[in-house]
Design a protein around this motif. Structure first.
Motif, PDB file in Angstrom:
ATOM      1  N   LYS A  42      13.557   3.183  -6.007  1.00 20.15           N
ATOM      2  CA  LYS A  42      12.964   2.100  -6.225  1.00 20.15           C
ATOM      3  C   LYS A  42      13.474   1.524  -4.229  1.00 20.15           C
ATOM      4  CE  LYS A  42      14.023   0.508 -10.247  1.00 20.15           C
ATOM      5  NZ  LYS A  42      15.245   0.104 -11.360  1.00 20.15           N
ATOM      6  N   ASP A  45       5.422  -1.324  -4.356  1.00 20.08           N
ATOM      7  CA  ASP A  45       6.292  -1.707  -3.206  1.00 20.08           C
ATOM      8  C   ASP A  45       5.861  -2.672  -2.426  1.00 20.08           C
ATOM      9  OD1 ASP A  45       4.058  -0.531  -1.275  1.00 20.08           O
ATOM     10  OD2 ASP A  45       4.215   1.234  -1.403  1.00 20.08           O
ATOM     11  N   ASP A  72      10.784   2.899  -2.720  1.00 21.47           N
ATOM     12  CA  ASP A  72       9.576   3.165  -3.042  1.00 21.47           C
ATOM     13  C   ASP A  72       8.548   2.895  -2.107  1.00 21.47           C
ATOM     14  OD1 ASP A  72       9.337   0.558  -1.829  1.00 21.47           O
ATOM     15  OD2 ASP A  72       9.363  -0.621  -3.432  1.00 21.47           O
ATOM     16  N   ASP A  73       8.116   3.045  -0.997  1.00 22.53           N
ATOM     17  CA  ASP A  73       7.110   3.033  -0.055  1.00 22.53           C
ATOM     18  C   ASP A  73       6.173   4.422   0.027  1.00 22.53           C
ATOM     19  OD1 ASP A  73       9.207   3.707   1.518  1.00 22.53           O
ATOM     20  OD2 ASP A  73       8.354   2.535   3.006  1.00 22.53           O
ATOM     21  N   VAL A 119       3.806   2.268  -8.173  1.00 23.36           N
ATOM     22  CA  VAL A 119       4.705   2.850  -8.329  1.00 23.36           C
ATOM     23  C   VAL A 119       4.748   3.613  -9.096  1.00 23.36           C
ATOM     24  CG1 VAL A 119       7.445   3.240  -7.925  1.00 23.36           C
ATOM     25  CG2 VAL A 119       5.990   1.963  -5.995  1.00 23.36           C
TER      26      VAL A 119
END
Length: 166
Positions: A89, A114, A92-93, A119
């Protein structure tokens, strides 16, 4: 002089080996994941898979919608379980959970993002008619290359589930 040079080379080589073989630090590449859990919102409960386990089975009702959460754990030390989901998390990117369906009549839609791309930790599963097949879940680590597809990056974990829709 020759002995000093030999000793110096041994010391330098030892330093190189000791520093290059240490454990990965958080954020230094792939996460260590030993357990994958899928938690369903209505009636199915939580389906878990741990490295070394047989292929898990999921039974779903036909023509039903499920909200499903994916969780990733490192249970290498049972006294110190790490929830890798939190790291995913936070980064997340750099992560994408991929769902590949074969045979069974249902769809999986990622419902979290994200901010720009999906995601896949949170999903919606919509079943159709009675059928059987499989679902492959793969967590992709995609730092600097995430584009919304499953192709770039490396696999942190992959597990196949047998699916029965009744």
């Amino acid at each position: 002089m020759r002995n000093y040079l030999s000793i110096l080379l041994v010391v330098l080589f030892s330093m190189f080996v000791l520093t290059s073989c240490g454990p990965d630090e958080p954020g230094d590449g792939e996460e260590e994941i030993t357990t994958v859990k899928l938690t369903f919102d209505n009636g199915v409960g939580t389906i878990s898979w741990m490295v070394g386990d047989a292929k898990p089975s999921i039974t779903l009702d036909a023509n039903t919608t499920y909200t499903v959460s994916a969780e990733f754990l490192n249970e290498t030390d049972p006294n110190d379980v790490e929830d890798v989901t939190e790291e995913i998390k936070a980064e997340d990117d750099e992560h994408l959970v991929c769902y590949t369906i074969a045979g069974a009549d249902f769809t999986v839609t990622r419902t979290d993002s994200d901010g720009a791309l999906e995601v896949g930790l949170e999903t919606s599963w919509v079943t159709g008619s009675a059928s059987t097949g499989s679902l492959t879940l793969e967590l992709r680590h995609q730092p600097g290359v995430k584009d919304g597809t499953c192709a770039p990056g490396d696999s942190d974990v992959e597990v196949e589930f047998d699916i029965t829709i009744q």
